[in-house]
Motif scaffolding. Structure first.
Motif, mmCIF file in Angstrom:
data_model
loop_
_atom_site.group_PDB
_atom_site.id
_atom_site.type_symbol
_atom_site.label_atom_id
_atom_site.label_comp_id
_atom_site.label_asym_id
_atom_site.label_seq_id
_atom_site.Cartn_x
_atom_site.Cartn_y
_atom_site.Cartn_z
ATOM 1 N N LEU A 137 -72.846 32.459 -16.339
ATOM 2 C CA LEU A 137 -71.300 32.496 -17.194
ATOM 3 C C LEU A 137 -72.031 32.742 -18.253
ATOM 4 O O LEU A 137 -71.197 32.901 -19.408
ATOM 5 N N ALA A 138 -73.466 32.416 -18.935
ATOM 6 C CA ALA A 138 -73.666 32.345 -19.831
ATOM 7 C C ALA A 138 -74.067 34.097 -20.202
ATOM 8 O O ALA A 138 -73.990 34.889 -19.121
ATOM 9 N N ASN A 139 -74.111 34.497 -21.645
ATOM 10 C CA ASN A 139 -74.703 35.783 -21.681
ATOM 11 C C ASN A 139 -76.343 35.940 -21.472
ATOM 12 O O ASN A 139 -77.067 34.803 -22.247
ATOM 13 N N GLU A 140 -76.962 36.946 -21.150
ATOM 14 C CA GLU A 140 -77.707 37.072 -20.049
ATOM 15 C C GLU A 140 -79.087 36.693 -21.913
ATOM 16 O O GLU A 140 -79.668 36.194 -21.482
ATOM 17 N N GLU A 141 -78.481 37.603 -22.952
ATOM 18 C CA GLU A 141 -79.253 37.118 -24.296
ATOM 19 C C GLU A 141 -79.503 35.784 -24.389
ATOM 20 O O GLU A 141 -80.165 35.625 -25.047
ATOM 21 N N ASN A 142 -78.714 35.004 -24.086
ATOM 22 C CA ASN A 142 -78.534 33.288 -24.485
ATOM 23 C C ASN A 142 -79.455 32.703 -23.439
ATOM 24 O O ASN A 142 -79.567 30.916 -23.822
ATOM 25 N N ILE A 143 -79.664 32.568 -22.563
ATOM 26 C CA ILE A 143 -80.245 32.668 -21.662
ATOM 27 C C ILE A 143 -82.562 32.424 -21.734
ATOM 28 O O ILE A 143 -82.663 33.189 -22.334
ATOM 29 N N ASP A 144 -82.142 31.257 -21.783
ATOM 30 C CA ASP A 144 -83.695 31.188 -21.937
ATOM 31 C C ASP A 144 -84.903 31.796 -21.108
ATOM 32 O O ASP A 144 -84.509 32.030 -19.452
ATOM 33 N N LYS A 145 -86.115 32.005 -21.523
ATOM 34 C CA LYS A 145 -87.139 32.595 -20.716
ATOM 35 C C LYS A 145 -87.455 31.444 -19.147
ATOM 36 O O LYS A 145 -87.886 32.210 -18.169
#
Length: 212
Positions: free
Chosen positions: A94-102
């Protein structure tokens, strides 16, 4: 500018008419709102010169809801056969992919490229994000047509339902490329209003709430 108690067409029309003078209403050229038909009807009556612009963030929420429906159903089916691949993955879909932690991103890379139904639903949702990057409505419409064809062929019922809903409202979605407005500011104000309401532990009457 003001609030009213209900969510009906008449309530929305009342809000517009009590918040804006007739001179101000005549100057309104566009209104950002969600796809609730009652609001669109009220705007058309009270602000006949204004274009309706369906809010891009509400559209994103609709697609997120569809992806989550696919995830829940698939996770339930997988759990029955002892497959827990989707456990704890809701945020990533559900999150924008660029906001997912490493750390999560490494795990998600495996899931999003798998043959899971939710991976296909997620890819369709992500393709739609590109719709907003165009400068002109004509190019955005071409992008939508390609996206819609994929969504309808996906064999994913929640995705197909949302795609059809978006298509039905497309004329008032394409107006975004003329006005470039959204409900972002209004949603921020609404968040503050809800905080006030929570801090007050509720109000005995709507009039008291409105006066606050």
């Amino acid at each position: 500018l003001d609030i009213v108690e209900g969510r009906t067409e008449n309530d929305c029309k009342q809000l517009i008419e009590q918040a804006l003078t007739s001179e101000q209403r005549a100057q309104v050229t566009a209104v950002a709102l969600d796809m609730w038909q009652a609001y669109a009807n009220a705007v058309s009556q009270a602000l006949p010169k204004a274009d309706i612009v369906h809010d891009r963030f509400h559209l994103s929420q609709h697609l997120n809801d569809a992806v989550d429906s696919v995830r829940r159903a698939e996770n339930k089916a997988l759990n029955k056969i002892g497959d827990n691949r989707l456990k704890g993955s809701r945020y990533c879909w559900l999150a924008n992919e660029e906001n997912i932690d490493k750390k999560r991103a490494e795990q998600f890379d495996v899931l999003k490229t798998s043959d899971l139904k939710v991976a296909r639903a997620w890819a369709i949702k992500e393709m739609f994000r590109g719709f907003w990057d165009y400068r002109y409505a004509g190019w955005a419409k071409r992008h939508f047509d390609r996206w819609y064809a994929w969504a309808i062929r996906s064999r994913l019922t929640p995705i197909k339902k949302k795609a059809k809903m978006i298509k039905n409202h497309l004329p008032n979605i394409l107006t975004y490329f003329k006005h470039r407005i959204s409900n972002a500011v209004a949603e921020g104000l609404n968040s503050k209003i809800q905080t006030i309401k929570a801090n007050a532990r509720g109000y005995r009457s709507f009039a008291g709430f409105r006066n606050s």
